[in-house]
Design a protein around this motif. Structure first.
Motif, mmCIF file in Angstrom:
data_model
loop_
_atom_site.group_PDB
_atom_site.id
_atom_site.type_symbol
_atom_site.label_atom_id
_atom_site.label_comp_id
_atom_site.label_asym_id
_atom_site.label_seq_id
_atom_site.Cartn_x
_atom_site.Cartn_y
_atom_site.Cartn_z
ATOM 1 N N TRP A 18 0.841 -1.202 0.000
ATOM 2 C CA TRP A 18 0.000 0.000 0.000
ATOM 3 C C TRP A 18 0.874 1.250 0.000
ATOM 4 C CZ3 TRP A 18 -4.912 0.349 -1.214
ATOM 5 C CH2 TRP A 18 -5.729 -0.775 -1.091
ATOM 6 N N VAL A 19 1.988 1.192 0.727
ATOM 7 C CA VAL A 19 2.881 2.352 0.820
ATOM 8 C C VAL A 19 4.303 1.931 0.480
ATOM 9 C CG1 VAL A 19 3.761 4.192 2.290
ATOM 10 C CG2 VAL A 19 1.430 3.336 2.648
ATOM 11 N N GLY A 20 4.937 2.714 -0.366
ATOM 12 C CA GLY A 20 6.313 2.450 -0.773
ATOM 13 C C GLY A 20 6.674 3.370 -1.926
ATOM 14 N N PRO A 21 7.893 3.346 -2.396
ATOM 15 C CA PRO A 21 8.263 4.154 -3.565
ATOM 16 C C PRO A 21 7.398 3.763 -4.762
ATOM 17 C CG PRO A 21 10.210 3.299 -2.479
ATOM 18 C CD PRO A 21 9.048 2.594 -1.862
ATOM 19 N N ARG A 22 6.821 4.731 -5.426
ATOM 20 C CA ARG A 22 5.934 4.444 -6.546
ATOM 21 C C ARG A 22 6.712 3.751 -7.669
ATOM 22 N NH1 ARG A 22 1.071 3.001 -7.712
ATOM 23 N NH2 ARG A 22 0.336 3.699 -9.749
ATOM 24 N N PRO A 23 6.210 2.614 -8.215
ATOM 25 C CA PRO A 23 6.937 1.925 -9.290
ATOM 26 C C PRO A 23 6.965 2.756 -10.564
ATOM 27 C CG PRO A 23 4.746 0.968 -9.022
ATOM 28 C CD PRO A 23 4.941 1.926 -7.884
ATOM 29 N N LYS A 83 14.998 -1.549 -3.031
ATOM 30 C CA LYS A 83 15.308 -2.501 -1.972
ATOM 31 C C LYS A 83 14.055 -2.901 -1.203
ATOM 32 C CE LYS A 83 20.139 -1.227 -1.047
ATOM 33 N NZ LYS A 83 21.089 -0.719 -0.006
ATOM 34 N N VAL A 84 12.983 -2.143 -1.388
ATOM 35 C CA VAL A 84 11.715 -2.449 -0.733
ATOM 36 C C VAL A 84 10.629 -2.624 -1.792
ATOM 37 C CG1 VAL A 84 12.371 -1.155 1.331
ATOM 38 C CG2 VAL A 84 11.045 -0.027 -0.457
ATOM 39 N N ARG A 85 9.521 -3.230 -1.402
ATOM 40 C CA ARG A 85 8.396 -3.422 -2.317
ATOM 41 C C ARG A 85 7.805 -2.056 -2.670
ATOM 42 N NH1 ARG A 85 6.372 -7.115 0.372
ATOM 43 N NH2 ARG A 85 6.818 -8.959 -0.881
ATOM 44 N N PRO A 86 7.576 -1.766 -3.949
ATOM 45 C CA PRO A 86 6.992 -0.475 -4.329
ATOM 46 C C PRO A 86 5.566 -0.350 -3.813
ATOM 47 C CG PRO A 86 7.052 -1.957 -6.203
ATOM 48 C CD PRO A 86 7.812 -2.635 -5.117
ATOM 49 N N GLY A 87 5.035 0.877 -3.823
ATOM 50 C CA GLY A 87 3.726 1.105 -3.239
ATOM 51 C C GLY A 87 2.710 1.725 -4.175
ATOM 52 N N LEU A 88 1.443 1.522 -3.831
ATOM 53 C CA LEU A 88 0.367 2.189 -4.558
ATOM 54 C C LEU A 88 0.455 3.697 -4.326
ATOM 55 C CD1 LEU A 88 -3.270 0.984 -4.874
ATOM 56 C CD2 LEU A 88 -2.823 3.359 -4.301
ATOM 57 N N THR A 122 7.858 2.807 9.144
ATOM 58 C CA THR A 122 7.211 2.521 10.423
ATOM 59 C C THR A 122 5.704 2.428 10.234
ATOM 60 O OG1 THR A 122 6.895 4.855 11.039
ATOM 61 C CG2 THR A 122 9.008 3.832 11.641
ATOM 62 N N PHE A 123 5.043 1.813 11.197
ATOM 63 C CA PHE A 123 3.582 1.710 11.193
ATOM 64 C C PHE A 123 2.958 3.101 11.150
ATOM 65 C CE2 PHE A 123 -0.428 1.712 13.543
ATOM 66 C CZ PHE A 123 -1.142 0.710 12.914
ATOM 67 N N PHE A 124 3.459 3.997 11.964
ATOM 68 C CA PHE A 124 2.916 5.357 12.023
ATOM 69 C C PHE A 124 3.083 6.083 10.690
ATOM 70 C CE2 PHE A 124 3.707 9.916 12.668
ATOM 71 C CZ PHE A 124 2.485 10.299 13.214
ATOM 72 N N ASN A 125 4.268 5.994 10.092
ATOM 73 C CA ASN A 125 4.518 6.694 8.829
ATOM 74 C C ASN A 125 3.643 6.151 7.707
ATOM 75 O OD1 ASN A 125 6.383 8.515 9.792
ATOM 76 N ND2 ASN A 125 8.162 7.266 9.257
ATOM 77 N N ASP A 126 3.459 4.832 7.657
ATOM 78 C CA ASP A 126 2.629 4.242 6.606
ATOM 79 C C ASP A 126 1.179 4.717 6.701
ATOM 80 O OD1 ASP A 126 4.687 2.919 5.430
ATOM 81 O OD2 ASP A 126 4.001 0.889 5.880
ATOM 82 N N TRP A 127 0.626 4.702 7.908
ATOM 83 C CA TRP A 127 -0.765 5.134 8.065
ATOM 84 C C TRP A 127 -0.916 6.634 7.856
ATOM 85 C CZ3 TRP A 127 -5.186 2.520 8.083
ATOM 86 C CH2 TRP A 127 -5.104 1.132 8.208
#
Length: 230
Positions: free
Chosen positions: A110-115, A133-138, A167-172
């Motif tokens: 749901w959250v990550g660098p946009r592909p 290095k991380v899964r991209p995000g919507l 972090t959980f807080f940053n994602d939400w």
């Protein structure tokens, strides 16, 4: 990675995606019918994108453009193929709803660098590629900080800032900010353009790469896609 990023984030993605599939199923059905009537088939637009560890996957979206071509059989420019209905889908981000299925199959979070595009990947330097290095995000930090109306240097800065502080807080926080951005329709397109500017085009325009290097990058991106399909 911290405990949340390593163990909780993926489970959270799946739970939210399952719920959203159920809640949004009527909307998905209605948009599918409207796209088919107004824009034709295929209803789903598929595009190769580099994801986790640079692995190329297929991104799903609702199509927003027609397939109008010139007399030589080449697709017309984006601004000529974009319809009012397509603009509305983009402005509301409803065109991105099929990406929920990318989240379910593990290509997206749901959250990550946009592909970005494969042809953007070949123009990234070593530091910029760390975003993979991380899964991209919507959605991501760059999207809530300007969406498509910030330049590539800023996008990369936000992407790298995010992957260093998952972090959980940053994602939400990013998810709630995304909802606000969508409703306010902020930063949908790069200023002066119907669609966002590709990285190679940006680097060529500001003089960081020469035309020869630009063309070589495009050829390399095509080879990467062909290799992936084998």
């Amino acid at each position: 990675m911290n405990f949340y990023a390593k163990y909780i984030k993926r489970i959270q993605d799946l739970l939210i995606a399952f719920v959203m599939c159920i809640v949004l199923s009527p909307i998905l059905l209605i948009i599918t019918i409207l796209v088919k009537v107004k824009l034709g088939t295929p209803v789903i637009f598929k595009q190769n994108r580099p994801g986790l560890n640079n692995r190329i996957f297929t991104l799903y979206k609702f199509r927003t453009m027609t397939n109008m071509k010139d007399k030589n059989g080449n697709l017309l420019p984006d601004e000529q193929r974009m319809t009012k209905f397509g603009e509305w889908l983009r402005s509301t981000s409803l065109d991105e709803l099929p990406e929920i299925f990318n989240i379910l199959n593990g290509d997206l979070s749901w959250v990550g660098p946009r592909p970005q595009l494969v042809k953007d990947l070949v123009f990234m330097n070593k530091k910029e590629r760390q975003r993979h290095k991380v899964r991209p995000g919507l959605t991501g930090l760059a999207q809530v900080s300007g969406r498509n109306n910030i330049d590539w240097d800023e996008k990369f800065r936000y992407d790298l800032e995010y992957i260093n502080n998952i972090t959980f807080f940053n994602d939400w926080k990013i998810m709630f900010q995304t909802v606000h951005k969508v409703f306010c329709k902020e930063g949908i397109n790069t200023e002066g353009l119907v669609t966002s500017e590709d990285l190679g085009d940006y680097l060529l325009r500001i003089g960081r790469i020469a035309k020869k290097e630009y063309l070589a990058g495009l050829e390399k991106s095509e080879q990467l896609i062909k290799h992936q399909k084998k």
